[in-house]
Design an enzyme around this catalytic site. Structure first.
Site, PDB file in Angstrom:
ATOM      1  N   SER A 164       1.710 -31.660  30.343  1.00  0.00           N
ATOM      2  CA  SER A 164       1.392 -30.234  30.252  1.00  0.00           C
ATOM      3  C   SER A 164       1.908 -29.516  31.482  1.00  0.00           C
ATOM      4  O   SER A 164       2.061 -30.116  32.556  1.00  0.00           O
ATOM      5  CB  SER A 164      -0.121 -30.039  30.139  1.00  0.00           C
ATOM      6  OG  SER A 164      -0.486 -28.688  30.312  1.00  0.00           O
ATOM      7  N   TYR A 177      -8.702 -31.875  33.209  1.00  0.00           N
ATOM      8  CA  TYR A 177      -7.589 -32.013  32.268  1.00  0.00           C
ATOM      9  C   TYR A 177      -6.258 -31.935  33.009  1.00  0.00           C
ATOM     10  O   TYR A 177      -5.349 -32.730  32.756  1.00  0.00           O
ATOM     11  CB  TYR A 177      -7.686 -30.904  31.219  1.00  0.00           C
ATOM     12  CG  TYR A 177      -6.520 -30.823  30.266  1.00  0.00           C
ATOM     13  CD1 TYR A 177      -6.483 -31.613  29.122  1.00  0.00           C
ATOM     14  CD2 TYR A 177      -5.469 -29.931  30.490  1.00  0.00           C
ATOM     15  CE1 TYR A 177      -5.414 -31.525  28.235  1.00  0.00           C
ATOM     16  CE2 TYR A 177      -4.406 -29.840  29.610  1.00  0.00           C
ATOM     17  CZ  TYR A 177      -4.379 -30.642  28.484  1.00  0.00           C
ATOM     18  OH  TYR A 177      -3.328 -30.554  27.613  1.00  0.00           O
ATOM     19  N   LYS A 181      -3.211 -34.809  33.259  1.00  0.00           N
ATOM     20  CA  LYS A 181      -1.824 -34.577  32.863  1.00  0.00           C
ATOM     21  C   LYS A 181      -0.860 -34.847  34.019  1.00  0.00           C
ATOM     22  O   LYS A 181       0.275 -35.266  33.796  1.00  0.00           O
ATOM     23  CB  LYS A 181      -1.667 -33.153  32.334  1.00  0.00           C
ATOM     24  CG  LYS A 181      -2.371 -32.924  31.000  1.00  0.00           C
ATOM     25  CD  LYS A 181      -1.836 -33.855  29.928  1.00  0.00           C
ATOM     26  CE  LYS A 181      -2.398 -33.582  28.567  1.00  0.00           C
ATOM     27  NZ  LYS A 181      -1.813 -34.420  27.496  1.00  0.00           N
TER      28      LYS A 181
END
Length: 273
Positions: A164, A177, A181
């Protein structure tokens, strides 16, 4: 082979380009995790339209059935099974289903990810942290371990992790998160030289803001969208198909000299660690 392509281009340039696109992954077998919606489904479509046999998966059978029906309607050779990538038995079932249906594995696209928490990272609990890392990072590694022996039997393969833009530009409200990533970028760099002697390439794509259900909390919020658009040179939100082309390229022979790299597909959002 190259001369035949040139001859085809001379006699019919449009048909020649189309034939290369439609056959660049002919006969390859691809597993795509979390592939019944959004980026995962678009990746499965992109690989399948280039000739790959595709295995899709989701935690829910109804989602698998719907995706398989859609892909079959597009003349894609596909099968599917339920798979919770955080569960060892499910990961093994996904691999075995692929072997039973198509006889080998050439491509793994690890797309599964979760983000069960919005807020400051210091407010996330141990359980939330563990879940994010387990699904987003650990399962990607363990799926790779499962498929590598079968890729070796085929003479090589390609692994692509879906990271991401948040790996490069962490967002405060999705801090854990973002960390997960970023970890995928490191996993890519570590695995690439280790698997290269087996002719297995390991790469990564880092999508920007893509219009999916998963990211709806970002692009559906008008104020947040305005702030995000300030970072995007191409003034639009990305579509899942914008990611599938990059993944298909990395899985093809056209990328045979590329490994250990991450392609940022962000519309021009700067990505640097």
């Amino acid at each position: 082979m190259l001369m035949s392509v040139f001859r085809c281009l001379r006699t019919n340039p449009v048909a020649g380009l189309r034939s290369m696109s439609q056959s660049s992954l002919a006969g390859k077998v691809a597993i795509v995790t979390a592939s019944t919606d959004g980026i995962g489904l678009a990746v499965a479509q992109g690989l399948g339209k280039r000739g790959a046999h595709v295995v899709v998966s989701s935690r829910r059978q109804a989602n698998v059935d719907k995706a398989v029906k859609l892909l079959q309607s597009q003349s894609i050779q596909v099968t599917g099974t339920t798979c919770h990538v955080g569960n060892r038995e499910d990961r093994e079932k996904l691999v075995q289903t692929t072997l039973d249906q198509f006889g080998g594995i050439d491509i793994l696209v690890s797309n599964a990810a979760v983000n069960p928490f919005i807020g400051n990272i210091m407010d996330s609990t141990e359980d939330i942290w563990d879940k994010i890392m387990s699904i987003n990072v650990t399962s990607a590694f363990l799926m790779t371990k499962l498929v590598v022996p079968h890729m070796v039997k085929r003479g090589g393969g390609s692994v692509v992790f879906v990271s991401s833009v948040a790996a490069y530009q962490p967002m405060q409200v999705i801090g854990a998160y973002s960390v997960s990533k970023t970890a995928l970028l490191g996993l890519t760099r570590v695995l690439a030289p280790e698997l290269a002697p087996s002719n297995i390439r390991v790469n990564c794509v880092a999508p920007g803001i893509i219009k999916t259900h998963f990211s709806a909390g970002l692009w559906q919020n008008k104020d947040m969208l305005e702030e995000l658009m300030k970072q995007i040179s191409i003034k639009r939100i990305g579509q899942p198909e914008d990611i599938s082309g990059a993944v298909a390229f990395l899985c093809s022979d056209e990328a045979s000299y590329i490994t250990g790299e991450t392609i940022a597909v962000t519309g021009g959002w700067g990505c640097r660690l």
